[in-house]
Design an enzyme around this catalytic site. Structure first.
Site, PDB file in Angstrom:
ATOM      1  N   SER A 241       0.804  -1.104   0.023  1.00 24.71           N
ATOM      2  CA  SER A 241       0.007  -0.171  -0.109  1.00 24.71           C
ATOM      3  C   SER A 241       0.666   1.303   0.123  1.00 24.71           C
ATOM      4  CB  SER A 241      -0.906   0.134   1.148  1.00 24.71           C
ATOM      5  OG  SER A 241      -1.941   1.268   1.029  1.00 24.71           O
TER       6      SER A 241
ATOM      7  N   GLU B   4      -9.462  -5.608  -3.324  1.00 23.75           N
ATOM      8  CA  GLU B   4      -8.796  -4.556  -2.552  1.00 23.75           C
ATOM      9  C   GLU B   4     -10.104  -3.727  -1.989  1.00 23.75           C
ATOM     10  OE1 GLU B   4      -5.660  -3.825  -2.548  1.00 23.75           O
ATOM     11  OE2 GLU B   4      -4.770  -4.914  -4.111  1.00 23.75           O
TER      12      GLU B   4
ATOM     13  N   HIS C 218      -7.831  -5.635   0.740  1.00 25.36           N
ATOM     14  CA  HIS C 218      -6.552  -5.008   0.864  1.00 25.36           C
ATOM     15  C   HIS C 218      -5.952  -5.327   2.288  1.00 25.36           C
ATOM     16  CE1 HIS C 218      -3.956  -1.424  -0.056  1.00 25.36           C
ATOM     17  NE2 HIS C 218      -4.120  -1.005   1.110  1.00 25.36           N
TER      18      HIS C 218
END
Length: 515
Positions: free
Chosen positions: A183, A304, A398
């Site tokens: 990320s 995600e 995610h």
């Protein structure tokens, strides 16, 4: 005990692994150093104890909805520019490969002390593992007229220089450094790979769910100006340095309550600064000669967006909005009507939230990473993580892959996101692939080429799919080739109106706003 350039440190032996926690790589970034580029730490006499994690950088807590899923420990103290080392063989001469980890958290949260990021499993498998704390939020990414931009990224560069100078004493090879992050950590890696000052410091890189990118300077500047308005101070680093630290964090959290990958809004991020980030990192890596010879592994999770929409019931609200939410997604992604129509045709059973989520994920993440793979095909490997969490609604969201990459499914913090009963065999596969990439530069599947091979980590065992996202990505290419549509979908004013309309209609609960 190991000697560093600034003094000796004493670690601990834990299950045959030597662990050193809380080693300073830069001076505390407060007082006259606040909002400034990092400075070397003061050398110390004697032996510094490195048995416990060092202080974590200032950050607001996660909202209640997200804290149930994501661990984010806080260690008080000013000496927050520190790192941790796990090594199977301390001492010069071992020359083991090195993995440097940059955590995620939207550049506003997270730390190297998160238990999921325990480096013992990498050290167990012959890799010297280093995890890094760096400044976050306004402290690390506020844009001011009286200080250089991107101090948090400069922290990461200082940590890389520390590794290059010091890691041999811990058994590592400074010429075999892999930079790995998820990320915001992956976004940071993209900028570091393109940074002139970092050339030659990295041999390989892993980008998990984060593309090389630079934020619009006005977007970051708006965060600072809104904070300044709330605080009733000038929007300068000198003025912000006089504000109580806790008040600054509360104000940052309040001003950034609508910042998310789906909703957009002002937020903190890396910016082009003409120095460390001389141009957009993706463009520099795709078009330029920087980081040539660096092996790349990159990928994403199948769902995600579910981490951004499921907590607090946002996914159901988006589904109820239907076409309004899709219009907001078009404005967010700067695309015409044919793109969401194409997604509906490809996924006829999907609701509005899934279409919106996949649109935003492809626009922000998959398309840039695939562009990078296309530009560096001979040295790039691509994966997709598709195992769904055992918790309701999260799917393959995610950050879910982290417990598998680190093989830390046994820690309670991994189960917060994965639930009970995560498959150990999947962790064995993923962790082994990451170790192999760090050691050999080849994770165990074919590098990127015209057939677009993607290693799928999911419920059906090892597999390779060719071009699993090509149909969706082709819609964007066709959209970009069309003449501009009417300004209702593309003009800046219309984009802002569409997004504000969606945000108002969502009536976000406080727990989600504060995230």
């Amino acid at each position: 005990m190991v000697a560093t350039p600034y003094g000796a440190v004493r670690g601990r032996m834990e299950s045959g692994i030597a662990v050193f926690r809380g080693i300073p790589y830069a001076a505390p970034p407060f007082g006259p150093r606040r909002f400034r580029p990092p400075q070397p730490p003061e050398p110390w006499d004697g032996v510094r104890d490195a048995g416990a994690f060092g202080p974590t950088p200032p950050k607001p807590p996660y909202s209640e909805a997200f804290a149930k899923l994501l661990a984010d420990p806080v260690v008080p103290g000013d000496d927050c520019l520190n790192l941790n080392v796990w090594t199977p063989e301390p001492g010069r001469g071992a020359r083991l490969p090195v993995l440097v980890w940059l955590h995620g958290g939207a550049l506003t949260r997270g730390s190297a002390a998160v238990p999921v990021y325990d480096g013992r499993t990498f050290a167990r498998d012959g890799v010297v593992f280093v995890s890094v704390n760096y400044r976050l939020g306004v402290e690390g990414y506020g844009l001011f007229p009286d200080t250089p931009a991107n101090p948090g990224l400069r922290d990461q560069l200082a940590a890389l220089h520390w590794v290059h100078a010091s890691i041999a004493a811990f058994g590592g090879d400074p010429n075999r450094v892999t930079l790995c992050g998820q990320s915001a950590g992956a976004i940071s890696i993209g900028a570091l790979l393109a940074a002139p000052q970092a050339q030659g410091l990295v041999r390989r890189a892993v980008l998990q769910s984060g593309p090389p990118e630079a934020f619009d300077r006005d977007k970051v500047r708006r965060m600072v100006r809104r904070m300044a308005t709330r605080l009733k101070v000038p929007a300068t680093a000198a003025a912000f340095a006089e504000v109580d630290r806790e008040l600054l964090l509360r104000t940052q959290a309040d001003v950034g309550r609508l910042s998310s990958p789906v909703l957009g809004g002002p937020s903190f991020g890396l910016v082009v600064d003409g120095d460390l980030v001389p141009r957009d990192p993706l463009e520099a890596l795709v078009e330029g000669d920087v980081a040539r010879g660096v092996d790349l592994m990159m990928g994403w999770t199948k769902d995600e967006y579910r981490l951004w929409l499921v907590p607090g019931g946002l996914l159901e609200r988006v589904d109820r909005l239907g076409g309004i939410a899709l219009a907001g997604a078009m404005a967010r992604c700067h695309c015409g009507h044919d793109v969401p129509r194409g997604y509906r045709a490809l996924h006829p059973g999907a609701g509005a939230a899934e279409i919106v989520g996949q649109l935003v994920t492809d626009h922000l993440l998959r398309i840039p990473l695939q562009r990078l793979a296309d530009a560096r095909a001979d040295s790039s490997y691509v994966y997709e993580f598709g195992w769904p969490s055992n918790l309701p609604g999260l799917g393959s969201c995610h950050a879910l892959e982290l417990g598998f990459v680190f093989d830390t499914g046994d820690v309670p913090e991994s189960r917060k996101l994965a639930g009970e009963g995560a498959p150990q065999e999947l962790a064995d596969e993923m962790h082994a692939a990451w170790v192999r990439f760090v050691v050999e530069g080849d994770p165990g599947w074919r590098h990127w080429d015209a057939s677009h091979p993607v290693r799928m980590f999911g419920t059906d065992g090892p597999s390779i799919e060719h071009g699993p996202r090509d149909a969706e990505i082709a819609l964007w290419a066709a959209d970009a080739a069309r003449p501009d549509e009417p300004p209702t979908a593309t003009s800046p004013g219309a984009r802002g109106t569409e997004i504000r309309s969606v945000v108002r209609r969502l009536r976000l609960p406080g727990s989600v706003r504060r995230h």
